[in-house]
Design a protein around this motif. Structure first.
Motif: not given
Length: 462
Positions: A199-203, A252-253, A456-457
């Motif tokens: 998994h990877s995420y972005a702000f 997710a972002v 949340v993540f």
């Protein structure tokens, strides 16, 4: 003659009043000693600051501070309340008032129980661990391609403590590994768990780079995410506008915005909106917090006519609310078991219904920026009616709303229809990452903000 009589009477009473005032002044003792001379707990001396009227006491590890009678010395003739012989619970700040004659001073006593802590944990020099100082656990996420049977940690911990096993020795993290700190005759254990995930995420930020974020709350949240959420990165809204970054690579972002009561112009840009909306409608997961919750209609998370109707705030670094001695948080009546609240400190005694506090009473100044739903027209004062209109699942109100029928401060939208992703919206004003006039470490409930965000993540990664 009558005129002269009035003048003499005025002079007479004026002199009498002057004598009375002088006598009153003489009765005021402005040199009385109303200070605390010594303060100790179990033989440990406290550090007294008579300018700030604060006393700090650092006690040995694992000291029980819930019922302690301190040793206090004050000037002869002075009195103190609470009484010296009264046991106090020093888990939180305790106030003492010293009175001597016409003078008094109010002291704040802060007691800290020293402990040994792991403050940083990195595997193979690349993968940062998420440290939970409440449960003494450390979670590290690494890609599925990494061999976790032979990993070397880099560990930062309390000076003077001894750690085992030796951090220089590689470990097999197929199962959890326990690291033990020995400090001042006590031991403190941390359980380290390694999870493999791609998994990877972005702000999503309004500035080109994270350093360019002018809003302290947004910048603090972004920096925390990159330090604590594995495989996360900063993505500017500008890069979505020019098409240089595709959101499809992210699980997710997160868009956190607190600069105005309306969304920024860059967020309203059609290319930016289309990029995030397309990502969500094709199964991408979205986290909106603060004023960013207004984005729900444009992204088709909610019908456009049912976006949050109560955006408000003290905007700008100087615009803050002074609320000394107040706790702020959320009421979660009936929702305590939801995954978003896993491992949070839930208080069901202060207000007799389940509350999660986000801001402690030691934080006087807060931004007070929120974007909840206020359950007035077109909503009935009822969560079920709100769900029917918006399609969301309500999970929290403001902490004073025991029946949870006046606000929706946290909500989840399971966009299963049409293959949409899942969205989480946090519009509670207590979800505050930065305090301009306060030290973040003074907020005893800051860990709840951090844990909720981790949850949340985790929730959006299922």
């Amino acid at each position: 003659m009558r005129k002269n009589f009035k003048i003499w009477m005025l002079l007479f009473f004026g002199c009498f009043a002057g004598i009375a005032c002088d006598e009153e002044r003489e009765s005021l003792d402005l040199k009385a000693d109303a200070t605390i001379h010594e303060f100790s707990i179990n033989g440990t001396e406290g550090k007294i600051d008579n300018n700030e009227l604060e006393i700090n006491v650092v006690l040995p590890p694992k000291t029980d501070v819930t019922a302690i009678v301190p040793t206090i010395r004050i000037a002869e003739g002075a009195t103190i309340s609470p009484k010296i012989v009264t046991a106090q619970n020093f888990t939180n700040t305790v106030e003492y008032r010293v009175v001597n004659g016409n003078l008094y001073n109010d002291y704040k006593v802060m007691v800290e129980v020293s402990s040994a802590r792991i403050t940083r944990f990195v595997l193979n020099g690349l993968y940062n661990g998420t440290i939970n100082q409440v449960n003494n656990t450390i979670n590290v996420t690494v890609p599925t391609t990494v061999d976790i049977t032979n990993m070397v940690p880099t560990i930062e911990y309390t000076d003077g403590a001894v750690i085992s096993p030796d951090p220089s020795i590689a470990q097999d993290f197929t199962s959890s590994v326990v690291y033990t700190l020995t400090y001042m005759g006590e031991t403190f254990e941390y359980e380290v768990t390694v999870v493999q995930s791609d998994h990877s995420y972005a702000f999503l930020g309004t500035a080109t780079t994270i350093d360019g974020l002018s809003n302290s709350d947004e910048k603090t949240a972004a920096e925390w995410m990159l330090d604590n959420i594995p495989n996360s990165r900063y993505v500017s809204l500008e890069s979505l506008r020019d098409g240089s970054v595709s959101l499809g690579q992210f699980t997710a972002v997160w868009f956190h915005y607190e600069q105005n009561q309306t969304l920024p112009s860059i967020a309203a840009n059609k290319s930016v909106t289309d990029a995030i909306k397309g990502y969500y409608e094709n199964g991408g997961n979205v986290y909106l917090s603060g004023i960013a919750c207004l984005y729900s209609g444009s992204l088709s998370i909610t019908p456009s006519s049912y976006i949050p109707n109560n955006p408000f705030g003290s905007f700008g670094d100087a615009a803050q609310v002074n609320a000394p001695g107040e706790k702020w948080g959320i009421a979660i009546t009936g929702c305590e078991s939801h995954p978003l609240y896993k491992d949070l400190r839930i208080d069901d005694t202060t207000q007799s219904w389940p509350v999660v506090w986000f801001i402690g009473e030691n934080i006087s100044w807060r931004r007070n920026i929120g974007c909840p739903w206020d359950l007035v027209s077109p909503y009935a004062q009822d969560w079920a009616d709100w769900s029917a209109k918006t399609g969301g699942i309500p999970l929290a109100s403001f902490n004073w709303d025991n029946d949870c029928n006046e606000k929706v401060a946290i909500s989840v939208f399971e966009g299963v229809e049409g293959g949409k992703g899942t969205a989480v919206l946090v519009g509670a004003p207590s979800y505050d990452w930065y305090y301009e006039q306060e030290d973040i470490s003074a907020n005893e409930y800051y860990s709840n903000i951090e844990q909720l965000t981790r949850n949340v993540f985790d929730y959006l990664s299922e």
